[in-house]
Scaffold this motif. Sequence first.
Motif, PDB file in Angstrom:
ATOM      1  N   LEU A 297       0.823  -1.206   0.000  1.00 40.75           N
ATOM      2  CA  LEU A 297       0.000   0.000   0.000  1.00 40.75           C
ATOM      3  C   LEU A 297       0.860   1.260   0.000  1.00 40.75           C
ATOM      4  N   GLY A 298       1.972   1.220   0.713  1.00 39.50           N
ATOM      5  CA  GLY A 298       2.869   2.372   0.741  1.00 39.50           C
ATOM      6  C   GLY A 298       3.493   2.663  -0.594  1.00 39.50           C
ATOM      7  N   SER A 299       3.681   1.636  -1.411  1.00 38.55           N
ATOM      8  CA  SER A 299       4.291   1.837  -2.728  1.00 38.55           C
ATOM      9  C   SER A 299       3.274   2.262  -3.774  1.00 38.55           C
ATOM     10  N   TRP A 300       1.993   2.062  -3.510  1.00 33.39           N
ATOM     11  CA  TRP A 300       0.971   2.443  -4.487  1.00 33.39           C
ATOM     12  C   TRP A 300       0.971   3.940  -4.764  1.00 33.39           C
ATOM     13  N   GLY A 301       1.270   4.739  -3.769  1.00 30.57           N
ATOM     14  CA  GLY A 301       1.253   6.183  -3.965  1.00 30.57           C
ATOM     15  C   GLY A 301       2.459   6.709  -4.706  1.00 30.57           C
ATOM     16  N   SER A 302       3.410   5.834  -5.010  1.00 28.24           N
ATOM     17  CA  SER A 302       4.650   6.319  -5.640  1.00 28.24           C
ATOM     18  C   SER A 302       4.944   5.647  -6.973  1.00 28.24           C
ATOM     19  N   LEU A 303       4.052   4.766  -7.441  1.00 23.27           N
ATOM     20  CA  LEU A 303       4.280   4.079  -8.704  1.00 23.27           C
ATOM     21  C   LEU A 303       3.109   4.308  -9.648  1.00 23.27           C
ATOM     22  N   THR A 304       3.396   4.239 -10.949  1.00 16.99           N
ATOM     23  CA  THR A 304       2.377   4.515 -11.953  1.00 16.99           C
ATOM     24  C   THR A 304       1.470   3.320 -12.183  1.00 16.99           C
ATOM     25  N   LYS A 305       1.915   2.126 -11.862  1.00 15.42           N
ATOM     26  CA  LYS A 305       1.103   0.941 -12.116  1.00 15.42           C
ATOM     27  C   LYS A 305       0.924   0.127 -10.833  1.00 15.42           C
ATOM     28  N   SER A 306      -0.048  -0.748 -10.872  1.00 17.16           N
ATOM     29  CA  SER A 306      -0.358  -1.565  -9.713  1.00 17.16           C
ATOM     30  C   SER A 306       0.793  -2.501  -9.388  1.00 17.16           C
ATOM     31  N   LYS A 307       0.922  -2.840  -8.100  1.00 12.27           N
ATOM     32  CA  LYS A 307       1.976  -3.761  -7.658  1.00 12.27           C
ATOM     33  C   LYS A 307       1.491  -5.208  -7.625  1.00 12.27           C
ATOM     34  N   LEU A 308       0.242  -5.457  -8.040  1.00 11.88           N
ATOM     35  CA  LEU A 308      -0.290  -6.812  -7.932  1.00 11.88           C
ATOM     36  C   LEU A 308       0.559  -7.810  -8.707  1.00 11.88           C
ATOM     37  N   SER A 309       1.075  -7.390  -9.853  1.00 12.38           N
ATOM     38  CA  SER A 309       1.841  -8.312 -10.686  1.00 12.38           C
ATOM     39  C   SER A 309       3.161  -8.714 -10.054  1.00 12.38           C
ATOM     40  N   SER A 310       3.614  -7.954  -9.038  1.00 10.06           N
ATOM     41  CA  SER A 310       4.917  -8.239  -8.430  1.00 10.06           C
ATOM     42  C   SER A 310       4.829  -9.256  -7.302  1.00 10.06           C
ATOM     43  N   PHE A 311       3.622  -9.633  -6.888  1.00  9.44           N
ATOM     44  CA  PHE A 311       3.472 -10.582  -5.805  1.00  9.44           C
ATOM     45  C   PHE A 311       3.930 -11.969  -6.233  1.00  9.44           C
ATOM     46  N   LYS A 312       4.787 -12.572  -5.417  1.00  9.72           N
ATOM     47  CA  LYS A 312       5.201 -13.949  -5.678  1.00  9.72           C
ATOM     48  C   LYS A 312       4.105 -14.922  -5.252  1.00  9.72           C
ATOM     49  N   GLU A 313       3.329 -14.547  -4.232  1.00 12.03           N
ATOM     50  CA  GLU A 313       2.287 -15.425  -3.725  1.00 12.03           C
ATOM     51  C   GLU A 313       0.950 -15.083  -4.369  1.00 12.03           C
ATOM     52  N   THR A 314       0.308 -16.083  -4.930  1.00 11.82           N
ATOM     53  CA  THR A 314      -0.998 -15.887  -5.563  1.00 11.82           C
ATOM     54  C   THR A 314      -2.037 -15.427  -4.559  1.00 11.82           C
ATOM     55  N   PHE A 315      -1.965 -15.959  -3.332  1.00 12.08           N
ATOM     56  CA  PHE A 315      -2.974 -15.617  -2.331  1.00 12.08           C
ATOM     57  C   PHE A 315      -2.922 -14.145  -1.949  1.00 12.08           C
ATOM     58  N   MET A 316      -1.725 -13.519  -1.970  1.00 11.85           N
ATOM     59  CA  MET A 316      -1.625 -12.089  -1.682  1.00 11.85           C
ATOM     60  C   MET A 316      -2.204 -11.269  -2.832  1.00 11.85           C
ATOM     61  N   CYS A 317      -2.018 -11.760  -4.041  1.00 10.81           N
ATOM     62  CA  CYS A 317      -2.597 -11.083  -5.204  1.00 10.81           C
ATOM     63  C   CYS A 317      -4.120 -11.094  -5.110  1.00 10.81           C
ATOM     64  N   GLU A 318      -4.676 -12.227  -4.722  1.00  8.85           N
ATOM     65  CA  GLU A 318      -6.128 -12.335  -4.571  1.00  8.85           C
ATOM     66  C   GLU A 318      -6.619 -11.426  -3.443  1.00  8.85           C
ATOM     67  N   PHE A 319      -5.855 -11.365  -2.374  1.00 12.74           N
ATOM     68  CA  PHE A 319      -6.232 -10.514  -1.245  1.00 12.74           C
ATOM     69  C   PHE A 319      -6.326  -9.058  -1.670  1.00 12.74           C
ATOM     70  N   PHE A 320      -5.369  -8.589  -2.474  1.00 14.36           N
ATOM     71  CA  PHE A 320      -5.325  -7.180  -2.844  1.00 14.36           C
ATOM     72  C   PHE A 320      -6.327  -6.800  -3.922  1.00 14.36           C
ATOM     73  N   LYS A 321      -6.965  -7.776  -4.521  1.00 18.61           N
ATOM     74  CA  LYS A 321      -8.000  -7.456  -5.495  1.00 18.61           C
ATOM     75  C   LYS A 321      -9.216  -6.822  -4.834  1.00 18.61           C
ATOM     76  N   THR A 322      -9.316  -6.956  -3.523  1.00 17.69           N
ATOM     77  CA  THR A 322     -10.444  -6.357  -2.799  1.00 17.69           C
ATOM     78  C   THR A 322     -10.196  -4.899  -2.430  1.00 17.69           C
ATOM     79  N   PHE A 323      -8.976  -4.396  -2.686  1.00 18.58           N
ATOM     80  CA  PHE A 323      -8.641  -3.024  -2.342  1.00 18.58           C
ATOM     81  C   PHE A 323      -8.951  -2.089  -3.512  1.00 18.58           C
ATOM     82  N   GLN A 324      -9.467  -0.906  -3.200  1.00 17.33           N
ATOM     83  CA  GLN A 324      -9.663   0.121  -4.215  1.00 17.33           C
ATOM     84  C   GLN A 324      -8.375   0.936  -4.310  1.00 17.33           C
TER      85      GLN A 324
END
Length: 599
Positions: A297-324
């Motif tokens: 979340l801290g990096s979202w305010g400083s990058l142009t694209k989402s960080k979801l693709s950088s997650f090594k764990e699939t479950f964390m990627c799924e978790f963050f899909k619920t965030f606006q």
Amino acid sequence: MSERVDLWNNGNLVQDIFLGEIKVPVKVLRNDSFQAWYLLQPRENGNKSSKTDDLGSLRLNICYTEDCVLPSEYYTSLRNLLLKSSEVQPISASAAYILSEVCRDKYDAVLPLVRLLLHHHKLVPFVAAVAELDLKDTQEANTVFRGNSLATRCVDEMMKIVGKHYLKVTLKPVIDEICESPKPCEIDPIRLREGDNVEINMENLRYYVDKVFREIVRSSISCPTLMCDVFYSLRHLAAKRFPNDPHVQYSAVSSFVFLRFFAVAVVSPHTFHLRPHHPDAQTSRTLTLISKAIQTLGSWGSLTKSKLSSFKETFMCEFFKTFQEDKFTESVKKFLDDVSSTESKEPSGLSEPVHLKEGEMYKRAQGRTRIGKKNFKKRWFCLTSREFTYHKQQDKEPIFTIPIKNILAVEKLDESSFNKKNMFQVLHGEKPLYIQANNCVEASEWIEALCRVTRCNQKRLSFYHPSAFLNGNWLCCKATIENTVGCARCTADVPADTQIEIDGDRETERIYSLFTINMSKLQKLEEACGSIAVYQGPRKEPDDYSNFTIEDSVATFHTLKQIIDTVEKLNESHEKYQKKRSSSAKYGSEENPIVGKVS
């Protein structure tokens, strides 16, 4: 007195399991090197101790260093050499930078160096100088301040020192809730236990992440001034290095405040004194997941694209899909703006003035030249995020208003000024406002509140007068010009509860010891600089100094010569002082104290 050593297992499958502890008497550490086997003991649990069977044993090899700190005047040359480091061009030729170069472990150099520079108010310009050098070697904006350079380690150490109270007021309540009333939060399918419900666990984790994140982005008003000043410098240096990247100004700050400060404190609360002990395995896992989320979340305010693709764990990627993402991005940017700005700002997301504190105290009439009880009037004071006012009575119109942005300093006032206790002063460009609180606790609370809300004011004073101007002169320094510069350094740059006691002489002695230990490296580096200056061809014997940064051989050679000369003089001083102490001073006196316990 003894030192406690805890042993933990931090394996891949079982995380941070307590194995046992030992206590080592300090007196045995006074040997140059101490080796011994100790049976591991169970953790102390109040009055009872558990069985010691099958806990195993631990062998320690401990090196104990005892510094002999001389009187302050002995360190003048070395101290001045270190404190002038930020003024040296290039910074790699400075004494402080050279210290970090010759020490095998940079941490050995960083700790005393940061404390010394902090003590003498020289840390911000030095960090800015080494950060600029760090940025020269940074080729991509998304890697700004991500390594373990001298700059990043100095900022890390600074945040640990001055940010303790900031962490306490921001994170401790929610960390206590997580540790004392834990909810299951595991969302990794591989780690789930029989009967676990992943949807409920995800809701629990989301609740904790939202709460921690909310506390962080609302905490900018509590961020210590020194941290704000450092973040401001890093932000503008990064923007200057990568002028075409509008996001780098945010990543330069978030890489510290989110990744290296809040996220680390969440995952290791005991290290930052937020909890008395290391958390159990399940709680530790929960904190790890929260920490990962906060970093993202801290990096979202400083990058142009989402960080979801950088997650090594699939479950964390799924978790963050619920965030606006847009909502969190704006909150992060607003927070980063607040903690890295030189302009006074209100807490994030608030447009109306926020009521911070109010109460009844006594105000001295401004401009009066005589001391008298009639000059002190009871008034109702009110502090908001925009202004500081006083009124004749509560709910009445203010008699006098000071905009927060106009406050230059808030300091205690010497009791001798008006023969009254619990007084403080608000400096705002006109006559100082002298206020008497009802007790010392109330005075400290008002000073702290005023310091926090004015910590980003651009024109803060560095010096002030600790006493009043009466009968034509300042009582503290006897100066006769009323608007003369203060005679004492401001102490409220950092709120009182975040100030620390630093022994500048002890830190300088530690640095002297490090230079002494690494004297051979200093001499080789000096020879290398001389060789480069005289012979511009390929360097000889590269193994001796190829890892050192030599931007300007002449300037570096000059500094090295000063360091070596200063250290040699201190060597002589130590020898003379030790001989004098052992031969003339009585054993047990202040000059030759008894070392260790008396049996």
